[in-house]
Every structure is written in C-alpha cells, then in structure tokens.
Design a protein around this motif. Structure first.
Motif, mmCIF file in Angstrom:
data_model
loop_
_atom_site.group_PDB
_atom_site.id
_atom_site.type_symbol
_atom_site.label_atom_id
_atom_site.label_comp_id
_atom_site.label_asym_id
_atom_site.label_seq_id
_atom_site.Cartn_x
_atom_site.Cartn_y
_atom_site.Cartn_z
ATOM 1 N N CYS A 58 1.321 -0.707 0.407
ATOM 2 C CA CYS A 58 0.186 -0.156 0.101
ATOM 3 C C CYS A 58 0.839 1.362 -0.184
ATOM 4 C CB CYS A 58 -1.033 -0.048 1.107
ATOM 5 S SG CYS A 58 -2.068 1.795 1.501
ATOM 6 N N PRO A 59 0.999 2.126 -0.811
ATOM 7 C CA PRO A 59 1.181 3.741 -1.095
ATOM 8 C C PRO A 59 0.992 4.236 0.671
ATOM 9 C CG PRO A 59 -0.180 3.151 -2.469
ATOM 10 C CD PRO A 59 -0.619 2.322 -1.971
ATOM 11 N N ASN A 60 0.216 3.709 0.832
ATOM 12 C CA ASN A 60 0.268 4.702 2.133
ATOM 13 C C ASN A 60 1.492 4.445 3.347
ATOM 14 O OD1 ASN A 60 -1.473 6.802 0.836
ATOM 15 N ND2 ASN A 60 -3.535 5.219 1.095
ATOM 16 N N HIS A 61 1.348 3.058 3.392
ATOM 17 C CA HIS A 61 2.972 2.236 4.425
ATOM 18 C C HIS A 61 3.523 1.594 4.024
ATOM 19 C CE1 HIS A 61 -0.984 2.140 6.725
ATOM 20 N NE2 HIS A 61 -1.755 2.330 5.401
ATOM 21 N N PRO A 62 4.735 2.809 3.914
ATOM 22 C CA PRO A 62 5.785 2.858 3.017
ATOM 23 C C PRO A 62 6.902 1.506 3.048
ATOM 24 C CG PRO A 62 6.224 4.586 4.404
ATOM 25 C CD PRO A 62 5.249 4.356 4.751
ATOM 26 N N PRO A 78 -1.790 7.959 -2.820
ATOM 27 C CA PRO A 78 -1.122 8.239 -1.632
ATOM 28 C C PRO A 78 -1.554 9.608 -1.049
ATOM 29 C CG PRO A 78 -0.324 8.063 -4.005
ATOM 30 C CD PRO A 78 -1.470 7.612 -3.941
ATOM 31 N N GLY A 79 -1.752 9.498 0.284
ATOM 32 C CA GLY A 79 -1.665 10.314 0.735
ATOM 33 C C GLY A 79 -3.219 10.648 1.859
ATOM 34 N N ALA A 80 -4.135 9.569 0.997
ATOM 35 C CA ALA A 80 -5.508 9.234 1.725
ATOM 36 C C ALA A 80 -5.539 8.717 2.544
ATOM 37 C CB ALA A 80 -6.223 8.594 0.560
ATOM 38 N N GLU A 81 -6.725 8.727 3.553
ATOM 39 C CA GLU A 81 -6.460 7.598 4.674
ATOM 40 C C GLU A 81 -7.387 6.153 4.397
ATOM 41 O OE1 GLU A 81 -8.538 8.248 8.712
ATOM 42 O OE2 GLU A 81 -7.379 10.760 8.099
ATOM 43 N N CYS A 82 -6.833 5.014 4.625
ATOM 44 C CA CYS A 82 -6.878 3.979 3.836
ATOM 45 C C CYS A 82 -6.738 2.933 5.387
ATOM 46 C CB CYS A 82 -6.143 3.562 2.847
ATOM 47 S SG CYS A 82 -4.591 3.270 3.726
ATOM 48 N N ALA A 83 -7.173 1.799 5.747
ATOM 49 C CA ALA A 83 -6.870 0.684 7.016
ATOM 50 C C ALA A 83 -6.107 0.035 7.106
ATOM 51 C CB ALA A 83 -8.559 0.581 6.939
ATOM 52 N N CYS A 84 -5.924 0.267 5.629
ATOM 53 C CA CYS A 84 -4.849 -1.582 4.978
ATOM 54 C C CYS A 84 -3.218 -1.530 6.283
ATOM 55 C CB CYS A 84 -3.683 -0.758 3.853
ATOM 56 S SG CYS A 84 -4.333 -0.642 2.042
ATOM 57 N N GLY A 85 -3.158 -0.513 7.109
ATOM 58 C CA GLY A 85 -2.176 -0.286 7.736
ATOM 59 C C GLY A 85 -2.648 -0.515 9.466
ATOM 60 N N ASN A 86 -3.532 -0.165 9.335
ATOM 61 C CA ASN A 86 -4.097 -0.128 10.952
ATOM 62 C C ASN A 86 -4.496 -1.360 11.302
ATOM 63 O OD1 ASN A 86 -4.729 2.581 10.747
ATOM 64 N ND2 ASN A 86 -6.573 2.321 10.129
#
Length: 86
Positions: A58-62, A78-86
């Motif tokens: 996920c581009p939001n979680h390096p 990129p930069g948007a909130e998502c639940a992929c890394g929560n």
C-alpha cells in the motif's frame, strides 16, 4: 460465516468445480484483515490490516512497499486515509 464451507460443497455437488463456486476467493485473501491477538474475555478482538500483516503493498504504508512486487498493490491514493495498515 457458519456453514459457508458446507454451502460450497453442496453447490459443487461433488463434481470438483469448487473454484468456480468460490469465484476468486483465493485472490481476495490478500486483502483480508487478520487477527492481531486472541479474543479477550469480553469477546473483543483486534485485527490488523493487510499491509501491516505483510499480505499486500500500500503506497500509504512505506514499509509495505518494500515487499516483493509479486504481492498485490492496493489502489489507495497516496496520502489518503486507508485501513490497510491499521
């Protein structure tokens, strides 16, 4: 989903077309949330997102972007909130 496996078996009617009935469930497995720990005594259970679990990129979680390119990559902007890394 109690009984889901039995439903698949009944729908297949024993002819080996289970993959057709599941409709790509194996491909969706990378996007599933996984348990973070066992359920607490009150039934509460924490889950972790697929990027944190190392199932996809996920581009939001390096950290997840360091996974091999053979792993699926989300379409999260990129930069948007998502639940992929929560």
């Amino acid at each position: 989903m109690p009984g889901a496996q039995e439903d698949v078996v009944e729908a297949c009617d024993g002819e080996g077309d289970e993959d057709a009935v599941l409709g790509g469930a194996g491909q969706r497995a990378a996007y599933a949330f996984t348990p973070h720990s066992r359920p607490e005594t009150d039934g509460y259970q924490r889950f972790k997102g697929p990027a944190l679990a190392g199932h996809l990129r996920c581009p939001n979680h390096p950290r997840s972007m360091r996974l091999p390119h053979t792993r699926p990559t989300t379409t999260c902007p990129p930069g948007a909130e998502c639940a992929c890394g929560n």
